[in-house]
Design a protein around this motif. Structure first.
Motif, PDB file in Angstrom:
ATOM      1  N   MET A 149      26.470 -22.137 -24.909  1.00  0.00           N
ATOM      2  CA  MET A 149      27.527 -22.756 -25.673  1.00  0.00           C
ATOM      3  C   MET A 149      27.864 -24.100 -25.029  1.00  0.00           C
ATOM      4  SD  MET A 149      31.329 -21.286 -26.440  1.00  0.00           S
ATOM      5  CE  MET A 149      30.837 -20.208 -27.731  1.00  0.00           C
ATOM      6  N   ASN A 150      27.747 -25.149 -25.795  1.00  0.00           N
ATOM      7  CA  ASN A 150      28.002 -26.489 -25.295  1.00  0.00           C
ATOM      8  C   ASN A 150      29.331 -26.986 -25.878  1.00  0.00           C
ATOM      9  OD1 ASN A 150      27.975 -29.090 -24.435  1.00  0.00           O
ATOM     10  ND2 ASN A 150      25.854 -29.486 -25.011  1.00  0.00           N
ATOM     11  N   TRP A 151      30.333 -27.113 -25.027  1.00  0.00           N
ATOM     12  CA  TRP A 151      31.668 -27.507 -25.482  1.00  0.00           C
ATOM     13  C   TRP A 151      31.683 -28.919 -26.057  1.00  0.00           C
ATOM     14  CZ3 TRP A 151      34.938 -23.848 -26.389  1.00  0.00           C
ATOM     15  CH2 TRP A 151      34.879 -22.677 -25.656  1.00  0.00           C
ATOM     16  N   THR A 152      30.843 -29.795 -25.526  1.00  0.00           N
ATOM     17  CA  THR A 152      30.807 -31.171 -26.032  1.00  0.00           C
ATOM     18  C   THR A 152      30.344 -31.196 -27.484  1.00  0.00           C
ATOM     19  OG1 THR A 152      30.313 -31.947 -23.809  1.00  0.00           O
ATOM     20  CG2 THR A 152      29.894 -33.480 -25.604  1.00  0.00           C
ATOM     21  N   ASN A 153      29.317 -30.417 -27.791  1.00  0.00           N
ATOM     22  CA  ASN A 153      28.834 -30.376 -29.180  1.00  0.00           C
ATOM     23  C   ASN A 153      29.866 -29.757 -30.119  1.00  0.00           C
ATOM     24  OD1 ASN A 153      26.437 -31.569 -28.535  1.00  0.00           O
ATOM     25  ND2 ASN A 153      25.334 -29.649 -28.268  1.00  0.00           N
ATOM     26  N   ILE A 154      30.550 -28.721 -29.659  1.00  0.00           N
ATOM     27  CA  ILE A 154      31.591 -28.104 -30.485  1.00  0.00           C
ATOM     28  C   ILE A 154      32.709 -29.107 -30.749  1.00  0.00           C
ATOM     29  CG2 ILE A 154      33.359 -26.306 -30.528  1.00  0.00           C
ATOM     30  CD1 ILE A 154      31.404 -24.579 -28.897  1.00  0.00           C
ATOM     31  N   TRP A 155      33.148 -29.778 -29.695  1.00  0.00           N
ATOM     32  CA  TRP A 155      34.229 -30.756 -29.834  1.00  0.00           C
ATOM     33  C   TRP A 155      33.802 -31.898 -30.749  1.00  0.00           C
ATOM     34  CZ3 TRP A 155      38.966 -29.734 -27.949  1.00  0.00           C
ATOM     35  CH2 TRP A 155      39.914 -30.748 -28.032  1.00  0.00           C
ATOM     36  N   MET A 156      32.552 -32.331 -30.596  1.00  0.00           N
ATOM     37  CA  MET A 156      32.015 -33.428 -31.412  1.00  0.00           C
ATOM     38  C   MET A 156      31.958 -33.028 -32.882  1.00  0.00           C
ATOM     39  SD  MET A 156      31.081 -36.440 -30.790  1.00  0.00           S
ATOM     40  CE  MET A 156      30.103 -37.770 -31.360  1.00  0.00           C
ATOM     41  N   SER A 157      31.561 -31.782 -33.167  1.00  0.00           N
ATOM     42  CA  SER A 157      31.484 -31.354 -34.565  1.00  0.00           C
ATOM     43  C   SER A 157      32.870 -31.189 -35.181  1.00  0.00           C
ATOM     44  CB  SER A 157      30.695 -30.047 -34.683  1.00  0.00           C
ATOM     45  OG  SER A 157      31.377 -29.001 -34.044  1.00  0.00           O
TER      46      SER A 157
END
Length: 49
Positions: A1-9
């Protein structure tokens, strides 16, 4: 789980006012702890002698 990608989406950016979101998450967590500690402290009744 990549928090940066979640936040970016979710929000489309990974910084706010030039500061990384990790800073803001840590600041929010610290502020929440401080508020909870104050609520507990000010909610205590003084000991009766």
């Amino acid at each position: 789980m990549n928090w940066t990608n979640i936040w970016m989406s979710l929000f489309g950016r990974t910084s706010l006012f030039g500061l990384n979101m990790g800073f803001w998450v840590a600041m929010a967590a610290t502020a929440l702890i401080v508020v909870l500690m104050n609520v507990v402290f000010w909610g205590m009744k003084p000991k009766k002698k």
